[in-house]
Enzyme design. Structure first.
Site: not given
Ligand code: UD1
Length: 367
Positions: A209
């Protein structure tokens, strides 16, 4: 003593769980009373990414949920900052406790320090040396503004000392995430995830991821091509993070039949999946630590790790991000007896208790 702690994203939840428990245990037997307020920023909001972890790990319902999910880094960080400020102003805690390296960590720490609230960072001092990773920026900045820093490995303490953090602020207390693993390992063994997925025989587990791996279509295609090849030797189960799923779909990347994509799993199911795996391939930080404790070979698909103890002591190996190297490393691992790692120091299930004991010591001493 009033403490606000922050949980935002999936890897935070297993770190907050033992701390919340240790505070409850402390309050049941000793003084001073620690008033603990738990804030969920809402950075992760899906049932599979958040709610399930609270339920399975018995984390108390968050007292406050800021409801900030999604968005770019700037938007997400800014919204969390705007959300946490009134909470800190209203409750005026003595301390704000943050864990890990996600956007919620730095956003809340930055607001607190400017309000004169002391910041505690659990899992401080980890450094990959790669400033291209958003988490590395979050780590460096959070540590720079923290008043009390708890480390999980001795290398992290050394990193902080090298950066000029004064030794009396740093405490090597072990790994709270491993507290959670050890506390739930027996329950996880009861999980029927292998039956539910119809897994028979040996298998590998994949998670990916990191933005650097999945946001660049060429890089993601290369990684999947390598995994497709590995799957000829070992069927792979791949719980897919929402970020990765959307990239795979966007770029229509072909995935071999022996790679099974599944939804993100809950804590207990994923722990069971890891512990019974022949091999784990990942770019996660936490999974490098968990496989070390479980004694399962781990290939980390990254150029660097902020958790070097998992390589020096554990079962983790870094693999160059080249298709042939990944396939060769996987084949080598499958042809060898699994390496026997050693348990890193203080990864013994007692980290949260040690942290709370130290915090109690600080209470009343002032900044
Ligand atoms: C975040 C953390 C990363 C961690 C990871 C674990 C930062 C910079 N990164 O990255 O260190 O390893 O979490 O998962 O904080 N999304 C969903 N549902 C959710 C959560 C997220 O659909 O419950 C989608 C969001 O809308 C976004 C994408 O997933 O489009 C990424 O989510 P985001 O919180 O931006 O960062 P992660 O890649 O999850």
């Amino acid at each position: 003593m009033k403490l606000i702690s922050v949980a935002g994203a999936r890897p935070n939840f297993m770190k907050i769980a033992p701390l919340a428990d240790a505070i409850i245990a402390h309050n049941a037997t000793s003084s001073p009373f620690i008033e603990h307020i738990l804030v969920h920023t809402g950075q992760h909001y899906d049932r599979q990414m958040s709610d399930l972890f609270f339920k399975e790990l018995g984390i108390p319902e968050p007292d406050i949920n800021l409801g900030v999910g999604g968005g770019s880094h700037a938007v997400q960080t800014a919204e969390i900052m705007k959300g946490i400020e009134p909470v800190l102003l209203e409750h005026r805690p003595d301390y704000l406790l943050v864990v890990g390296d996600v956007n919620s960590t730095i956003a809340c720490a930055l607001v607190a320090v400017k309000l004169g609230i002391r910041v505690i960072h659990v899992e401080a001092g980890l450094r990959s040396g790669d400033r291209g990773m958003p988490e590395e920026i979050n780590r460096v900045l959070t540590d720079a503004i923290s008043d009390i820093l708890f480390t999980t490995e001795s290398g992290a303490t050394e990193n902080l000392l090298r950066e000029g953090v004064s030794a009396d602020k740093i405490h090597f207390t072990g790994n709270v995430m491993i507290d959670t693993l050890l506390a739930h390992r027996a329950r996880a063994e009861q999980s029927d995830i292998l039956q539910r997925l119809g897994v028979v025989g040996e298998y590998g587990v994949v998670t990916l991821h990191r933005p650097s791996n999945v946001d660049d279509p060429g890089q993601l295609a290369m990684l999947v091509a390598a995994l497709n090849e590995v799957s000829v030797d070992l069927p792979l189960l791949f719980p897919v993070h929402p970020r990765t799923r959307s990239r795979l779909e966007e770029h229509s990347i072909r995935i071999a039949e022996r790679i099974r994509l599944v939804e993100p799993l809950g804590y207990l199911d994923f722990l069971k999946l890891q512990s019974s795996a022949r091999l784990v391939m990942t770019d996660s930080g936490g999974i490098q630590e968990e496989t070390t404790v479980l004694g399962v070979p781990c290939l980390t698909l990254r150029d660097s790790t902020e958790r070097p103890v998992t390589v020096t002591h554990g079962t983790n190996r870094l693999v160059p991000l080249v298709r042939e190297s990944i396939v060769a490393a996987a084949r080598r691992t499958l042809s060898q007896e699994p390496i026997k790692g050693r348990m890193p120091e203080l990864w013994d299930g007692g980290a949260a208790e040690r942290i709370v004991a130290i915090l109690v010591n600080y209470a009343g001493k002032g900044p």
